[in-house]
Design a protein around this motif. Structure first.
Motif, PDB file in Angstrom:
ATOM      1  N   LEU A  54       0.987  -1.201   0.140  1.00 47.55           N
ATOM      2  CA  LEU A  54      -0.098  -0.145  -0.088  1.00 47.55           C
ATOM      3  C   LEU A  54       0.528   1.779   0.156  1.00 47.55           C
ATOM      4  O   LEU A  54       0.322   2.475  -0.218  1.00 47.55           O
ATOM      5  N   ALA A  55       2.080   1.143   0.477  1.00 50.60           N
ATOM      6  CA  ALA A  55       3.411   2.649   0.970  1.00 50.60           C
ATOM      7  C   ALA A  55       2.785   3.200  -0.548  1.00 50.60           C
ATOM      8  O   ALA A  55       3.385   2.371  -2.155  1.00 50.60           O
ATOM      9  N   GLY A  56       2.417   4.595  -0.630  1.00 44.58           N
ATOM     10  CA  GLY A  56       2.662   5.532  -1.769  1.00 44.58           C
ATOM     11  C   GLY A  56       1.387   5.230  -2.726  1.00 44.58           C
ATOM     12  O   GLY A  56       1.230   6.310  -3.817  1.00 44.58           O
ATOM     13  N   SER A  57       0.027   4.438  -2.505  1.00 44.09           N
ATOM     14  CA  SER A  57      -1.555   4.119  -3.117  1.00 44.09           C
ATOM     15  C   SER A  57      -1.932   5.228  -2.595  1.00 44.09           C
ATOM     16  O   SER A  57      -2.095   6.334  -1.626  1.00 44.09           O
ATOM     17  N   HIS A  58      -3.019   5.752  -3.174  1.00 44.78           N
ATOM     18  CA  HIS A  58      -4.067   6.343  -2.882  1.00 44.78           C
ATOM     19  C   HIS A  58      -5.759   5.362  -1.814  1.00 44.78           C
ATOM     20  O   HIS A  58      -6.662   6.002  -1.869  1.00 44.78           O
ATOM     21  N   VAL A  59      -5.186   4.757  -1.510  1.00 46.26           N
ATOM     22  CA  VAL A  59      -6.203   3.821  -1.128  1.00 46.26           C
ATOM     23  C   VAL A  59      -6.378   4.177   0.360  1.00 46.26           C
ATOM     24  O   VAL A  59      -6.233   4.652   0.871  1.00 46.26           O
ATOM     25  N   LYS A  60      -7.519   4.008   0.265  1.00 43.96           N
ATOM     26  CA  LYS A  60      -8.143   4.733   1.619  1.00 43.96           C
ATOM     27  C   LYS A  60      -9.005   4.116   2.821  1.00 43.96           C
ATOM     28  O   LYS A  60      -9.347   4.101   3.895  1.00 43.96           O
ATOM     29  N   PHE A  61      -9.904   2.587   2.297  1.00 45.88           N
ATOM     30  CA  PHE A  61     -10.378   1.399   2.063  1.00 45.88           C
ATOM     31  C   PHE A  61     -10.146   0.001   1.541  1.00 45.88           C
ATOM     32  O   PHE A  61      -9.501   0.239   0.608  1.00 45.88           O
ATOM     33  N   VAL A  62      -9.446  -0.576   2.932  1.00 49.43           N
ATOM     34  CA  VAL A  62      -9.148  -2.022   2.552  1.00 49.43           C
ATOM     35  C   VAL A  62     -10.428  -2.812   3.549  1.00 49.43           C
ATOM     36  O   VAL A  62     -10.205  -2.577   4.928  1.00 49.43           O
ATOM     37  N   GLY A  63     -10.749  -3.823   2.399  1.00 53.03           N
ATOM     38  CA  GLY A  63     -11.582  -5.000   2.816  1.00 53.03           C
ATOM     39  C   GLY A  63     -11.515  -5.837   2.336  1.00 53.03           C
ATOM     40  O   GLY A  63     -11.092  -6.747   1.956  1.00 53.03           O
ATOM     41  N   SER A  64     -12.710  -7.000   3.719  1.00 47.20           N
ATOM     42  CA  SER A  64     -11.333  -8.061   3.054  1.00 47.20           C
ATOM     43  C   SER A  64     -12.545  -9.049   3.621  1.00 47.20           C
ATOM     44  O   SER A  64     -14.080  -9.204   5.044  1.00 47.20           O
ATOM     45  N   ALA A  65     -12.602  -9.574   2.568  1.00 47.46           N
ATOM     46  CA  ALA A  65     -14.124 -11.312   2.321  1.00 47.46           C
ATOM     47  C   ALA A  65     -13.522 -12.180   2.913  1.00 47.46           C
ATOM     48  O   ALA A  65     -14.444 -13.503   2.481  1.00 47.46           O
TER      49      ALA A  65
END
Length: 82
Positions: A54-65
């Motif tokens: 995730l470093a350097g990404s724009h990810v603001k939410f992580v969901g795990s199914a």
């Protein structure tokens, strides 16, 4: 909003299409390069979610199914505000 999801999450495109563009790939193939323009990451236990991914990404939410979070570095997510 761009959502990247494991293709093996049942009905993922239909379930999240109202929130943005849903792209699906194999969970084994999810990489940091793929996350450059992604806002939401939806995974299963096959994808290790950590700073390396995730470093350097724009990810603001992580969901795990999944029922567990062994594959998710919760400490990193908290530190990164995700």
């Amino acid at each position: 909003m761009i959502i990247l999801a494991d293709e093996n999450i049942p009905n993922v495109k239909q379930s999240f299409a109202a929130f943005g563009e849903v792209k699906t790939v194999s969970g084994r193939d999810i990489s940091a390069v793929m996350l450059s323009d992604v806002d939401v990451l939806l995974v299963r236990s096959i994808t290790p979610v950590n700073e390396q991914l995730l470093a350097g990404s724009h990810v603001k939410f992580v969901g795990s199914a999944t029922t567990g979070t062994d594959h998710v570095d919760m400490e990193y997510l908290a530190k990164a505000g995700i």
